[in-house]
Scaffold this motif. Structure first.
Motif, mmCIF file in Angstrom:
data_model
loop_
_atom_site.group_PDB
_atom_site.id
_atom_site.type_symbol
_atom_site.label_atom_id
_atom_site.label_comp_id
_atom_site.label_asym_id
_atom_site.label_seq_id
_atom_site.Cartn_x
_atom_site.Cartn_y
_atom_site.Cartn_z
ATOM 1 N N ALA A 179 -2.890 -1.275 -1.417
ATOM 2 C CA ALA A 179 -2.463 -0.848 -2.751
ATOM 3 C C ALA A 179 -3.051 0.521 -3.077
ATOM 4 C CB ALA A 179 -2.897 -1.868 -3.798
ATOM 5 N N GLY A 180 -2.190 1.427 -3.489
ATOM 6 C CA GLY A 180 -2.628 2.755 -3.882
ATOM 7 C C GLY A 180 -2.785 3.745 -2.735
ATOM 8 N N HIS A 181 -2.583 3.311 -1.513
ATOM 9 C CA HIS A 181 -2.684 4.207 -0.357
ATOM 10 C C HIS A 181 -1.286 4.705 0.021
ATOM 11 C CE1 HIS A 181 -6.450 1.983 -0.126
ATOM 12 N NE2 HIS A 181 -6.925 2.963 0.617
ATOM 13 N N LYS A 182 -1.178 5.996 0.277
ATOM 14 C CA LYS A 182 0.114 6.546 0.693
ATOM 15 C C LYS A 182 0.423 6.182 2.139
ATOM 16 C CE LYS A 182 0.361 10.364 -2.512
ATOM 17 N NZ LYS A 182 0.575 11.787 -2.701
ATOM 18 N N THR A 183 -0.602 6.161 2.979
ATOM 19 C CA THR A 183 -0.424 5.768 4.376
ATOM 20 C C THR A 183 -1.547 4.814 4.767
ATOM 21 O OG1 THR A 183 -1.735 7.628 5.209
ATOM 22 C CG2 THR A 183 0.634 7.984 5.017
#
Length: 130
Positions: free
Chosen positions: A86-90
Motif C-alpha cells: 500500500a502506497g508504493h508505486k513499485t
C-alpha cells in the motif's frame, strides 16, 4: 502452454490438487529458468522423498485443518499488504513473497510473529527488515 520456452501444464482447483497429490506415477520437471526463479519445490522432489513429503502435507491440507488457520493467514496477508504494498508505486515481488511466506509459517506453525529480518536489498547493501 509455454513458459520460458518450455512446454508447461497448468492445473488449478480441488480436482487438480487431488489428481496431483494422489497420483504416485506423475513425474514433474522444471526448466532451468523456472528452477532459477522458483528454486526447489514440491515439483522437483521424486521417488521415496516425494512419498514422504506428500504424506506429510496431506494431513495439513485437509479442509478442517485449513479452516483453523485461515484467519491467521488472512491476518498476515493483510498486514503484509499494508506494510509493503500500500502506497508504493513499485514493489519487488519475489522477496516480498518470500517474506510473506516466512511470516505465515512463523504465525501458523510456530504461533509467533516473525522478528526483524536482515536481507540484501536490490543494490546489494544489507538493510534491516521491518
Amino acid at each position: 502452454m509455454s513458459v520460458f520456452g518450455s512446454p508447461t501444464v497448468l492445473l488449478t482447483g480441488p480436482a487438480a490438487n487431488h489428481f496431483v497429490f494422489s497420483n504416485q506415477d506423475l513425474i514433474f520437471t522444471q526448466s532451468k529458468a523456472v528452477n532459477a526463479l522458483v528454486g526447489r519445490s514440491l515439483l522437483t522432489v521424486s521417488g521415496e522423498e516425494l512419498k514422504q513429503v506428500r504424506s506429510a502435507i496431506q494431513g495439513y491440507l485437509r479442509p478442517e485443518i485449513m479452516s483453523k488457520y485461515i484467519w491467521k493467514m488472512d491476518e498476515e496477508v493483510r498486514k503484509h499488504i499494508d506494510l509493503n504494498w500500500a502506497g508504493h508505486k513499485t514493489v519487488t515481488v519475489a522477496p516480498l513473497a518470500k517474506r510473506l511466506t516466512f511470516n505465515i509459517i512463523c504465525s501458523v506453525l510456530f504461533g509467533q510473529e516473525a522478528g526483524p529480518i536482515s536481507e540484501p536489498d536490490i543494490l546489494g547493501k544489507i538493510t534491516e527488515g521491518e
